[in-house]
Design an enzyme around this catalytic site. Structure first.
Site, mmCIF file in Angstrom:
data_model
loop_
_atom_site.group_PDB
_atom_site.id
_atom_site.type_symbol
_atom_site.label_atom_id
_atom_site.label_comp_id
_atom_site.label_asym_id
_atom_site.label_seq_id
_atom_site.Cartn_x
_atom_site.Cartn_y
_atom_site.Cartn_z
ATOM 1 N N HIS A 1 0.817 -1.203 0.000
ATOM 2 C CA HIS A 1 0.000 0.000 0.000
ATOM 3 C C HIS A 1 0.860 1.265 0.000
ATOM 4 C CE1 HIS A 1 -3.014 2.860 0.644
ATOM 5 N NE2 HIS A 1 -3.677 2.329 1.634
ATOM 6 N N CYS A 2 2.171 1.131 0.224
ATOM 7 C CA CYS A 2 2.969 2.340 0.445
ATOM 8 C C CYS A 2 3.905 2.696 -0.708
ATOM 9 C CB CYS A 2 3.794 2.179 1.719
ATOM 10 S SG CYS A 2 2.772 1.952 3.171
ATOM 11 N N ILE A 3 4.906 1.853 -0.925
ATOM 12 C CA ILE A 3 6.019 2.248 -1.806
ATOM 13 C C ILE A 3 5.573 2.520 -3.252
ATOM 14 C CG2 ILE A 3 8.399 1.673 -2.486
ATOM 15 C CD1 ILE A 3 8.021 1.973 0.536
#
Ligand SMILES: NC(=O)c1ccc[n+]([C@@H]2O[C@H](COP(=O)([O-])OP(=O)(O)OC[C@H]3O[C@@H](n4cnc5c(N)ncnc54)[C@H](O)[C@@H]3O)[C@@H](O)[C@H]2O)c1
Length: 452
Positions: free
Chosen positions: A289-291
């Protein structure tokens, strides 16, 4: 009593409650971030209520269950026994002393920030705000979101004319607001969550202090920064640093493959330098969900300042090309065995975006499966964490997990996620051809293994 005194009274009331561990914390979004956070507060004897619009999650938690593999139902049950509850009813916001927002921040179809979860949360809680509450945003987002998006909604839509507390404000009718980025690394077991320092930045000094005191109940160390935007930017710096460095090793991997150098060996050697180097590893593409997402929040915002974030764009270009590289590598490996990708049976091992976790979000495996199918391959998958893979925002696969018992029936076994559960020696000995994107077969010398 002057209005300043009233404000100070409210602050100290919240401070006193936090100090006495009597503050009631509401956490909005019972997902991968919000639920563990709720359990951490509960472990420290702090009353927590979880809010979620997903009624199934509310029901699961209410019945003492869990929907996150690494959180056993027993932990939820213990929290329940200590008073943890879950609800979809926002009217309970009024009973909270602090409210922490942990809702998703994805990209839309144009790869632009989708703040709809944040704005809908702000709109939902605003009518139930009361003076003296602390509101903290934890969702990863671009610098300026809390001040430019969240605060205006809360100020406009609350029923008591409350304003966000700003230094020097004389109005007693205030709420406090801060931003504090989440720093969890799912699956990591070598550092306890409470040992990860927690960065906080408030709209004003009191909000910073209150947020620091609140998180100080569950984290050993809090780090105060001077503004909401500095706290928002801290999270993006951390993730962009990771994204850019992964792109660097992904690019070097392509070069090393051509030069016949084992980049994994090189990284191990470089890691022995006690300063100035941190190891990052190549892979089949970014996931989670982030990088793959967060850097674009900043590049989007940068445009408002007539600024182009070239490192982010270049890293995005390199990383998003990796799934295509994997598919080409599979086609080449099959070609060596006088087979075409079209019509070949390919078993993808691991669809989670990283090892030993049950998270599929943005996983490169999904793109790779679709690309292989487009080329006419007959694709199956195995992943101990997913009995089936249905459809999501960017994929529509509808596949069931294949057993691992007849590996010789596949033309190629493609390792995408190096789960610890897999017996790689057995896989190599039984499969006709193994394409390894993670160096999971390290130390196994066999002619049927191709690294890519
Ligand atoms: N997962 C991670 O490892 C991680 C790490 C660092 C930061 N983050 C950030 O934390 C934020 C949350 O991520 P996550 O992984 O927990 O997401 P998630 O999808 O696992 O959970 C979000 C939850 O919010 C709920 N929700 C959505 N809208 C809501 C609303 N209006 N009111 C109440 N609940 C609502 C959803 O039903 C879901 O349960 C994101 O901004 C993400 O970028 C995630």
């Amino acid at each position: 009593m002057s209005s300043n005194h009233v404000t100070a009274g409210l602050t100290s009331e919240l401070e006193r409650k936090i100090e006495a561990r009597k503050a009631h914390v509401g956490i909005i979004g019972m997902g991968y971030v919000g639920l563990p956070l709720a359990l951490l507060f509960s472990e420290q004897g702090i009353s927590v209520t979880g809010f979620d619009v997903d009624q199934r999650k509310v029901e699961t938690l209410t019945s003492g269950g869990s929907y996150i593999v690494r959180i056993p139902p027993g932990e939820v049950q213990q929290a329940r026994a200590r008073g943890f509850s879950a609800t979809a009813d926002y009217s309970h916001i009024t009973d909270m002393d602090a409210v922490i927002i942990c809702v998703p921040t994805p990209l839309n179809e144009y790869r632009e920030p989708d703040l709809s979860f944040i704005t809908s949360t702000a709109n939902s809680i605003a009518p139930y705000l009361r003076a003296g509450q602390l509101i903290v945003l934890e969702s990863t987002t671009y610098p300026g979101t809390t001040e430019e998006v969240v605060i205006p909604i809360l100020e406009k839509n609350n029923r008591s004319g409350l304003k966000a507390a700003r230094d020097g404000g004389e109005d007693a009718g205030v709420f406090y607001i801060a931003f504090s980025p989440e720093r969890e690394d799912p699956g990591r077991t070598d550092i306890a969550r409470h040992d990860i320092p927690k960065v906080v930045g408030g709209l004003d000094k009191r909000a910073s202090e209150l947020a620091s005191a609140l998180y100080g109940c569950i984290f050993r160390r809090t780090v105060k920064v001077s503004s909401l935007a500095a706290a928002e930017m801290t999270k993006l710096l951390e993730n962009i640093y990771r994204c850019v460095n992964i792109a660097l090793v992904n690019e070097l991997k392509l070069l090393c493959l051509r030069m016949g150098i084992d980049l994994w060996e090189v990284i191990e050697a470089a890691k022995t330098k006690p300063f100035g180097y941190q190891a990052f590893y190549p892979g089949p593409g970014l996931g989670g969900h982030c990088i793959p997402i967060d850097p674009y929040y900043l590049s989007w915002k940068a445009k408002q300042f007539d600024f182009q974030t070239k490192f982010i764009e270049l890293a995005g270009e390199v990383n998003s090309a990796m799934p295509y590289h994997v598919v080409t590598a599979v086609a080449r490996a099959l070609n060596q065995h006088k087979k075409a990708l079209n019509g070949s049976k390919v078993l993808v091992l691991g669809v989670a975006y990283k090892k030993d976790i049950d998270d599929l979000r943005e996983s490169p495996a999904l793109t790779i499966i679709e690309l292989l199918q487009e080329e006419g391959a007959e694709v199956s998958y195995n992943d101990p964490y997913f009995a089936s893979v249905g459809h999501g925002r960017h994929y529509n696969l509808n596949m069931n997990c294949a057993p691992l018992d007849n590996l010789g029936a596949y033309d190629c076994v493609l390792i995408i996620t190096d789960h610890s559960d897999y017996d790689y020696r057995r896989i190599v000995s039984e499969a006709k051809l193994v394409v390894d994107t993670r160096n999971a077969t390290k130390g196994i010398v066999a002619k049927n293994v191709v690294h890519c």
